[in-house]
Design a protein around this motif. Structure first.
Motif, PDB file in Angstrom:
ATOM      1  N   SER A   1      36.579  41.394  38.364  1.00  0.00           N
ATOM      2  CA  SER A   1      37.372  40.658  39.721  1.00  0.00           C
ATOM      3  C   SER A   1      37.874  41.440  40.483  1.00  0.00           C
ATOM      4  O   SER A   1      38.469  42.733  40.126  1.00  0.00           O
ATOM      5  CB  SER A   1      38.197  39.747  39.219  1.00  0.00           C
ATOM      6  N   PRO A   2      38.000  41.020  41.900  1.00  0.00           N
ATOM      7  CA  PRO A   2      38.676  41.970  42.837  1.00  0.00           C
ATOM      8  C   PRO A   2      40.075  42.374  42.321  1.00  0.00           C
ATOM      9  O   PRO A   2      40.386  43.488  42.454  1.00  0.00           O
ATOM     10  CB  PRO A   2      38.820  41.121  44.156  1.00  0.00           C
ATOM     11  N   LEU A   3      40.772  41.406  41.667  1.00  0.00           N
ATOM     12  CA  LEU A   3      42.207  41.664  41.124  1.00  0.00           C
ATOM     13  C   LEU A   3      42.133  42.851  40.342  1.00  0.00           C
ATOM     14  O   LEU A   3      42.854  43.862  40.307  1.00  0.00           O
ATOM     15  CB  LEU A   3      42.928  40.585  40.579  1.00  0.00           C
ATOM     16  N   ALA A   4      41.091  42.895  39.392  1.00  0.00           N
ATOM     17  CA  ALA A   4      41.055  43.971  38.105  1.00  0.00           C
ATOM     18  C   ALA A   4      40.588  45.144  38.910  1.00  0.00           C
ATOM     19  O   ALA A   4      41.098  46.494  38.580  1.00  0.00           O
ATOM     20  CB  ALA A   4      40.134  43.429  37.253  1.00  0.00           C
ATOM     21  N   LEU A   5      39.725  45.172  39.844  1.00  0.00           N
ATOM     22  CA  LEU A   5      39.259  46.162  40.459  1.00  0.00           C
ATOM     23  C   LEU A   5      40.363  46.914  41.485  1.00  0.00           C
ATOM     24  O   LEU A   5      40.383  48.059  41.495  1.00  0.00           O
ATOM     25  CB  LEU A   5      37.953  45.936  41.427  1.00  0.00           C
ATOM     26  N   MET A   6      41.193  46.241  42.042  1.00  0.00           N
ATOM     27  CA  MET A   6      42.499  46.704  42.790  1.00  0.00           C
ATOM     28  C   MET A   6      43.161  47.425  41.803  1.00  0.00           C
ATOM     29  O   MET A   6      43.782  48.364  42.030  1.00  0.00           O
ATOM     30  CB  MET A   6      43.160  45.524  43.400  1.00  0.00           C
ATOM     31  N   ALA A   7      43.408  46.834  40.621  1.00  0.00           N
ATOM     32  CA  ALA A   7      44.267  47.625  39.549  1.00  0.00           C
ATOM     33  C   ALA A   7      43.604  48.931  39.149  1.00  0.00           C
ATOM     34  O   ALA A   7      44.252  50.056  38.976  1.00  0.00           O
ATOM     35  CB  ALA A   7      44.532  46.483  38.469  1.00  0.00           C
ATOM     36  N   ARG A   8      42.344  48.725  38.917  1.00  0.00           N
ATOM     37  CA  ARG A   8      41.720  49.824  38.293  1.00  0.00           C
ATOM     38  C   ARG A   8      41.749  51.195  39.391  1.00  0.00           C
ATOM     39  O   ARG A   8      42.014  52.325  39.327  1.00  0.00           O
ATOM     40  CB  ARG A   8      40.287  49.823  38.147  1.00  0.00           C
ATOM     41  N   LEU A   9      41.551  50.631  40.753  1.00  0.00           N
ATOM     42  CA  LEU A   9      41.750  51.808  41.916  1.00  0.00           C
ATOM     43  C   LEU A   9      42.895  52.252  41.941  1.00  0.00           C
ATOM     44  O   LEU A   9      43.076  53.374  42.189  1.00  0.00           O
ATOM     45  CB  LEU A   9      41.219  50.953  43.364  1.00  0.00           C
ATOM     46  N   THR A  10      43.899  51.409  42.025  1.00  0.00           N
ATOM     47  CA  THR A  10      45.455  51.924  42.053  1.00  0.00           C
ATOM     48  C   THR A  10      45.501  52.916  40.732  1.00  0.00           C
ATOM     49  O   THR A  10      46.320  54.012  40.712  1.00  0.00           O
ATOM     50  CB  THR A  10      46.358  50.840  41.777  1.00  0.00           C
ATOM     51  N   GLU A  11      45.032  52.632  39.491  1.00  0.00           N
ATOM     52  CA  GLU A  11      45.270  53.573  38.450  1.00  0.00           C
ATOM     53  C   GLU A  11      44.451  54.932  38.727  1.00  0.00           C
ATOM     54  O   GLU A  11      44.988  55.912  38.442  1.00  0.00           O
ATOM     55  CB  GLU A  11      44.402  52.778  37.223  1.00  0.00           C
ATOM     56  N   GLU A  12      43.258  54.757  39.372  1.00  0.00           N
ATOM     57  CA  GLU A  12      42.407  55.959  39.709  1.00  0.00           C
ATOM     58  C   GLU A  12      43.243  56.883  40.817  1.00  0.00           C
ATOM     59  O   GLU A  12      43.272  58.093  40.648  1.00  0.00           O
ATOM     60  CB  GLU A  12      40.934  55.786  39.919  1.00  0.00           C
ATOM     61  N   VAL A  13      43.764  56.110  41.630  1.00  0.00           N
ATOM     62  CA  VAL A  13      44.417  56.752  42.646  1.00  0.00           C
ATOM     63  C   VAL A  13      45.542  57.467  42.349  1.00  0.00           C
ATOM     64  O   VAL A  13      46.097  58.744  42.477  1.00  0.00           O
ATOM     65  CB  VAL A  13      44.878  56.012  43.816  1.00  0.00           C
ATOM     66  N   GLY A  14      46.268  56.953  41.229  1.00  0.00           N
ATOM     67  CA  GLY A  14      47.425  57.726  40.503  1.00  0.00           C
ATOM     68  C   GLY A  14      47.034  58.713  39.747  1.00  0.00           C
ATOM     69  O   GLY A  14      48.018  59.723  39.943  1.00  0.00           O
ATOM     70  N   GLU A  15      45.904  58.690  39.043  1.00  0.00           N
ATOM     71  CA  GLU A  15      45.337  59.881  38.414  1.00  0.00           C
ATOM     72  C   GLU A  15      45.256  61.049  39.388  1.00  0.00           C
ATOM     73  O   GLU A  15      45.569  62.137  39.074  1.00  0.00           O
ATOM     74  CB  GLU A  15      44.341  59.545  37.450  1.00  0.00           C
ATOM     75  N   LEU A  16      44.646  60.864  40.369  1.00  0.00           N
ATOM     76  CA  LEU A  16      44.465  61.581  41.380  1.00  0.00           C
ATOM     77  C   LEU A  16      45.876  62.106  41.956  1.00  0.00           C
ATOM     78  O   LEU A  16      45.965  63.773  42.072  1.00  0.00           O
ATOM     79  CB  LEU A  16      43.643  61.099  42.743  1.00  0.00           C
TER      80      LEU A  16
ATOM     81  N   VAL B   1      37.839  57.649  41.940  1.00  0.00           N
ATOM     82  CA  VAL B   1      38.162  56.864  43.087  1.00  0.00           C
ATOM     83  C   VAL B   1      37.022  56.223  43.800  1.00  0.00           C
ATOM     84  O   VAL B   1      37.097  55.052  44.136  1.00  0.00           O
ATOM     85  CB  VAL B   1      39.359  57.568  44.029  1.00  0.00           C
ATOM     86  N   ILE B   2      36.029  57.091  43.825  1.00  0.00           N
ATOM     87  CA  ILE B   2      34.713  56.811  44.744  1.00  0.00           C
ATOM     88  C   ILE B   2      33.952  55.740  43.984  1.00  0.00           C
ATOM     89  O   ILE B   2      33.631  54.877  44.471  1.00  0.00           O
ATOM     90  CB  ILE B   2      33.971  57.799  45.159  1.00  0.00           C
ATOM     91  N   PHE B   3      33.862  55.964  42.842  1.00  0.00           N
ATOM     92  CA  PHE B   3      33.161  54.890  41.886  1.00  0.00           C
ATOM     93  C   PHE B   3      33.942  53.667  42.041  1.00  0.00           C
ATOM     94  O   PHE B   3      33.146  52.565  41.849  1.00  0.00           O
ATOM     95  CB  PHE B   3      33.099  55.486  40.581  1.00  0.00           C
ATOM     96  N   VAL B   4      35.145  53.552  41.655  1.00  0.00           N
ATOM     97  CA  VAL B   4      35.871  52.296  41.496  1.00  0.00           C
ATOM     98  C   VAL B   4      36.062  51.490  42.890  1.00  0.00           C
ATOM     99  O   VAL B   4      35.595  50.301  43.030  1.00  0.00           O
ATOM    100  CB  VAL B   4      37.188  52.491  41.078  1.00  0.00           C
ATOM    101  N   LEU B   5      35.934  52.398  44.180  1.00  0.00           N
ATOM    102  CA  LEU B   5      35.978  51.701  45.485  1.00  0.00           C
ATOM    103  C   LEU B   5      34.579  51.216  45.923  1.00  0.00           C
ATOM    104  O   LEU B   5      34.659  50.266  46.270  1.00  0.00           O
ATOM    105  CB  LEU B   5      36.544  52.901  46.395  1.00  0.00           C
ATOM    106  N   THR B   6      33.653  52.089  45.370  1.00  0.00           N
ATOM    107  CA  THR B   6      32.023  51.298  45.305  1.00  0.00           C
ATOM    108  C   THR B   6      31.965  50.213  44.680  1.00  0.00           C
ATOM    109  O   THR B   6      31.255  49.316  45.174  1.00  0.00           O
ATOM    110  CB  THR B   6      30.947  52.534  45.055  1.00  0.00           C
ATOM    111  N   CYS B   7      32.555  50.022  43.281  1.00  0.00           N
ATOM    112  CA  CYS B   7      32.577  48.937  42.552  1.00  0.00           C
ATOM    113  C   CYS B   7      32.996  47.695  43.396  1.00  0.00           C
ATOM    114  O   CYS B   7      32.426  46.686  43.606  1.00  0.00           O
ATOM    115  CB  CYS B   7      32.816  48.958  41.201  1.00  0.00           C
ATOM    116  N   PHE B   8      34.253  48.047  43.946  1.00  0.00           N
ATOM    117  CA  PHE B   8      35.108  47.224  44.865  1.00  0.00           C
ATOM    118  C   PHE B   8      34.097  46.550  45.992  1.00  0.00           C
ATOM    119  O   PHE B   8      33.950  45.248  45.974  1.00  0.00           O
ATOM    120  CB  PHE B   8      36.442  47.538  45.324  1.00  0.00           C
ATOM    121  N   ALA B   9      33.476  47.413  46.640  1.00  0.00           N
ATOM    122  CA  ALA B   9      32.711  47.065  47.858  1.00  0.00           C
ATOM    123  C   ALA B   9      31.433  46.249  47.592  1.00  0.00           C
ATOM    124  O   ALA B   9      31.226  45.122  48.035  1.00  0.00           O
ATOM    125  CB  ALA B   9      32.347  48.328  48.728  1.00  0.00           C
TER     126      ALA B   9
END
Length: 109
Positions: free
Chosen positions: A28-43, A72-80
């Motif tokens: 879901s968009p909310l879950a993808l936003m959480a994953r994106l936030t997690e990946e940006v945190g790891e970066l 980050v690119i993978f999760v952002l692409t999933c989101f898009a």
């Protein structure tokens, strides 16, 4: 397909081909936003290790910024993809806005 020089369309198609293998599909968009936030945190953590004042602990596994940016690119692409957004079009819209709004903001070379 040369995996080192993909267009944004090819990236989106490759991610979609991967995700389409699974019944669950995109999160879901909310879950993808959480994953994106997690990946940006790891970066951010890697940037802090390399350029900041926080060295890695001896027990921490080495990761590269390249790997974290890729995540980050993978999760952002999933989101898009999940929202039917063309990344090339989204990027063009953003660049047009930035090139107009910020055209005199910085000192030109």
């Amino acid at each position: 397909m040369d995996t080192n020089t993909l267009t944004t369309t090819q990236v989106q198609e490759r991610v979609d081909a991967y995700i389409s293998q699974f019944k669950e599909g995109y999160f879901s968009p909310l879950a993808l936003m959480a994953r994106l936030t997690e990946e940006v945190g790891e970066l951010a953590r890697e940037v802090n290790h390399y350029y900041g004042e926080k060295p890695k602990k001896a027990s921490e596994k080495p990761k590269s910024m390249e790997e974290e940016l890729g995540d980050v690119i993978f999760v952002l692409t999933c989101f898009a993809n999940s929202l039917g957004i063309d990344l090339s079009e989204a990027f063009s819209i953003s660049m047009n806005k930035i090139e107009t709004r910020d055209k005199n903001r910085w000192t030109k070379k």
